[in-house]
Design a protein around this motif. Structure first.
Motif, PDB file in Angstrom:
ATOM      1  N   UNK A  81     -51.867  28.155 -14.333  1.00  0.00           N
ATOM      2  CA  UNK A  81     -52.230  28.007 -15.732  1.00  0.00           C
ATOM      3  C   UNK A  81     -51.756  29.173 -16.576  1.00  0.00           C
ATOM      4  N   UNK A  82     -51.620  30.348 -15.937  1.00  0.00           N
ATOM      5  CA  UNK A  82     -51.135  31.529 -16.659  1.00  0.00           C
ATOM      6  C   UNK A  82     -49.704  31.335 -17.146  1.00  0.00           C
ATOM      7  N   UNK A  83     -48.895  30.588 -16.387  1.00  0.00           N
ATOM      8  CA  UNK A  83     -47.518  30.328 -16.828  1.00  0.00           C
ATOM      9  C   UNK A  83     -47.525  29.588 -18.166  1.00  0.00           C
ATOM     10  N   UNK A  84     -48.423  28.609 -18.291  1.00  0.00           N
ATOM     11  CA  UNK A  84     -48.471  27.815 -19.510  1.00  0.00           C
ATOM     12  C   UNK A  84     -49.048  28.607 -20.672  1.00  0.00           C
ATOM     13  N   UNK A  85     -50.127  29.345 -20.404  1.00  0.00           N
ATOM     14  CA  UNK A  85     -50.829  30.045 -21.481  1.00  0.00           C
ATOM     15  C   UNK A  85     -50.135  31.332 -21.916  1.00  0.00           C
TER      16      UNK A  85
ATOM     17  N   UNK B 132     -49.276  38.542 -15.162  1.00  0.00           N
ATOM     18  CA  UNK B 132     -48.266  39.567 -14.892  1.00  0.00           C
ATOM     19  C   UNK B 132     -46.970  38.967 -14.391  1.00  0.00           C
ATOM     20  N   UNK B 133     -47.070  37.992 -13.492  1.00  0.00           N
ATOM     21  CA  UNK B 133     -45.868  37.338 -12.974  1.00  0.00           C
ATOM     22  C   UNK B 133     -45.152  36.580 -14.084  1.00  0.00           C
ATOM     23  N   UNK B 134     -45.910  35.975 -14.991  1.00  0.00           N
ATOM     24  CA  UNK B 134     -45.292  35.267 -16.106  1.00  0.00           C
ATOM     25  C   UNK B 134     -44.438  36.204 -16.949  1.00  0.00           C
ATOM     26  N   UNK B 135     -44.971  37.377 -17.267  1.00  0.00           N
ATOM     27  CA  UNK B 135     -44.203  38.354 -18.041  1.00  0.00           C
ATOM     28  C   UNK B 135     -42.940  38.767 -17.286  1.00  0.00           C
ATOM     29  N   UNK B 136     -43.063  38.977 -15.982  1.00  0.00           N
ATOM     30  CA  UNK B 136     -41.903  39.341 -15.182  1.00  0.00           C
ATOM     31  C   UNK B 136     -40.873  38.219 -15.138  1.00  0.00           C
ATOM     32  N   UNK B 137     -41.344  36.974 -14.987  1.00  0.00           N
ATOM     33  CA  UNK B 137     -40.422  35.845 -14.927  1.00  0.00           C
ATOM     34  C   UNK B 137     -39.673  35.668 -16.247  1.00  0.00           C
TER      35      UNK B 137
ATOM     36  N   UNK C  52     -42.743  25.906 -18.612  1.00  0.00           N
ATOM     37  CA  UNK C  52     -42.578  24.583 -18.006  1.00  0.00           C
ATOM     38  C   UNK C  52     -42.873  24.577 -16.520  1.00  0.00           C
ATOM     39  N   UNK C  53     -43.032  25.745 -15.912  1.00  0.00           N
ATOM     40  CA  UNK C  53     -43.391  25.804 -14.490  1.00  0.00           C
ATOM     41  C   UNK C  53     -44.747  25.148 -14.249  1.00  0.00           C
ATOM     42  N   UNK C  54     -45.521  24.943 -15.298  1.00  0.00           N
ATOM     43  CA  UNK C  54     -46.805  24.259 -15.166  1.00  0.00           C
ATOM     44  C   UNK C  54     -46.612  22.844 -14.614  1.00  0.00           C
ATOM     45  N   UNK C  55     -45.387  22.363 -14.609  1.00  0.00           N
ATOM     46  CA  UNK C  55     -45.100  21.086 -13.957  1.00  0.00           C
ATOM     47  C   UNK C  55     -45.496  21.087 -12.493  1.00  0.00           C
ATOM     48  N   UNK C  56     -45.506  22.273 -11.864  1.00  0.00           N
ATOM     49  CA  UNK C  56     -45.931  22.391 -10.478  1.00  0.00           C
ATOM     50  C   UNK C  56     -47.386  22.031 -10.267  1.00  0.00           C
TER      51      UNK C  56
END
Length: 466
Positions: free
Chosen positions: A69-73, A127-132, A420-424
């Motif tokens: 959910x962090x990827x989306x938010x 944190x991973x979202x920021x890195x990605x 869009x990784x929230x597709x997972x």
């Protein structure tokens, strides 16, 4: 593709091609290893938390919701933050945020409150979202545009490798232990046993926090080239004549690319998650000689490794047809195919047209899943396993195609793609709903057919910069 976003004149192609990117690529590769390791550790963490926090299966599934959910938010806020900090400082901040998330596991383990564990996972995911958001476009433009897919494929191998090792290490740390320790825990009252088991998670996450802090210090002192200084060796003169845009989503190929990443991640995770259940639905009473030999050989290797840690070998029975244990070997083969495809793709994508390769793998995956829905038995399972190999080059080709020609909107476009990784989480959820309420697993596997059909469309037409 790199397009200078500053007002200064772009560097010449000669200057760009003569620059050495070995050190920056090594640094980025270490980050992608970290992405895979931390993400796939959740597969071990979920059953662990189910036990120590006394959860239902539904409650434990929120581990993935909190993390993905962090990827989306956070993807869009991450893009805004990168505009202020730049890529290198953004990476440092992302590593420190992850370290803070890892440290949250200490009070979580002490209290055994599931909500605190979820908070730690959410901070790790942020944190991973920021890195990605920082690392993916950085790798795409870190060198000649013609090699973008190969560079993304290289860091993808590191991601796969980290994702392979972390569950093995996590299983050993959280579920392995000595027979003496297991006997001691079994003899304890339930509350005391759960407290002792909860404490096992603190060591791995303290170690992760220390590692992340050290890595942040290293990145703080590295001299990495800024994205805006890279030259584009293949600038399309017509791109300068494109009408003014106010957002990355104003570029149709980026908007369609967001859908492509959403469906690619979703179908990749969904096929892996439901492969065992799909196999059980086939009612396979007799395995082929090839599958039996594969399962037995991997069982020997696994039992040998288990014996080193004091575990009693438990050979997999291949005479009973398809079982969950056999299915686990096929799931492993599915993800191993992705790793093999990335390794092959590194030299291959630098020699052929990457988009043509994307067309081929999307078409093969589409036909494979469609055939798996129509046929029955073991062949259906191996057709799904083949999709792991096809999936391997989709991300490293789709991502550079989607951010091509975005210019000053590159960071924003990257944010949308990472979001869009929230597709997972979404596609497996929809497959589960279809399996439960719309006719079973065979019907659920129709959804990946449509996912691959869209990906094939993107490879044929949707990628075009307009």
């Amino acid at each position: 593709m790199a397009i200078p976003t500053s007002s200064s004149p772009p560097a010449t192609a000669t200057t760009a091609s003569s620059r050495s990117y070995a050190l920056p690529m090594a640094a980025m590769t270490s980050l992608f290893f970290l992405f895979g390791a931390v993400t796939n550790f959740n597969g071990v963490l979920m059953p662990y938390l189910k036990d120590v926090c006394q959860l239902t299966d539904f409650q434990s599934s929120t581990v993935s919701v909190a993390f993905f959910g962090a990827y989306f938010l956070m993807s869009l806020p991450a893009g805004v933050l990168l505009k202020r900090l730049g890529y290198q400082r953004g990476i440092v901040v992302g590593l420190l945020v992850m370290a803070a998330g890892a440290l949250v596991f200490i009070p979580a383990a002490n209290s055994r409150v599931f909500g605190v564990f979820l908070l730690g996972l959410a901070v790790l995911g942020a944190g991973i979202t920021l890195l990605q958001v920082a690392a993916n476009p950085y790798v795409s433009v870190l060198g000649p545009a013609s090699g973008a897919a190969s560079r993304v494929s290289l860091v993808g191998v590191a991601n796969n490798f980290g994702g392979t090792l972390s569950p093995l290490l996590g299983g050993m740390l959280l579920f392995g232990g000595s027979e003496v320790l297991k006997a001691q825990l079994a003899a304890m009252p339930v509350a005391q046993r759960l407290s002792q088991e909860a404490a096992l998670v603190k060591g791995p996450y303290i170690g992760l926090a220390v590692f992340l802090a050290v890595l942040a210090a290293i990145f703080a002192f590295l001299k990495l080239p800024e994205l805006e200084t890279f030259a584009d060796e293949e600038v399309n003169p017509t791109e300068a004549a494109l009408p003014a845009r106010t957002s990355a989503l104003a570029f149709p190929h980026l908007a369609l690319g967001v859908g492509a990443i959403f469906l690619y991640v979703g179908v990749e995770v969904g096929l892996g998650d439901y492969l065992i259940r799909f196999g059980e639905a086939q009612n396979i009473g007799q395995l082929s000689g090839f599958t039996q030999a594969l399962v037995r050989s991997l069982s020997v290797a696994t039992n040998w490794a288990a014996a080193l840690f004091g575990q009693a070998p438990a050979p997999i029975d291949t005479t009973a047809g398809f079982t969950k244990a056999v299915g686990a070997v096929l799931v492993s083969s599915y993800w191993f195919g992705s790793l093999v495809g990335r390794v092959i793709g590194i030299p291959l994508l630098s020699r052929i047209n990457a988009r043509y390769a994307l067309v081929l793998v999307c078409a093969v995956a589409l036909l494979s899943v469609a055939a798996a829905v129509l046929v029955r038995g073991e062949a259906a399972l191996w057709l799904v396993v083949l999709c792991g190999l096809c999936n391997s080059i989709m991300w490293p080709v789709i991502f550079p195609l989607a951010i091509k020609g975005l210019g000053p909107f590159t960071k924003q476009g990257s944010s949308y793609l990472i979001m869009a990784i929230v597709g997972g989480a979404a596609i497996p959820f929809l497959m589960g709903a279809m399996a439960t309420y719309a006719g079973g697993l065979r019907v659920a596997f129709v959804l990946p057919v449509f996912c691959y059909a869209y990906l094939l469309f993107y490879a044929l037409r949707g990628y075009r910069v307009r």
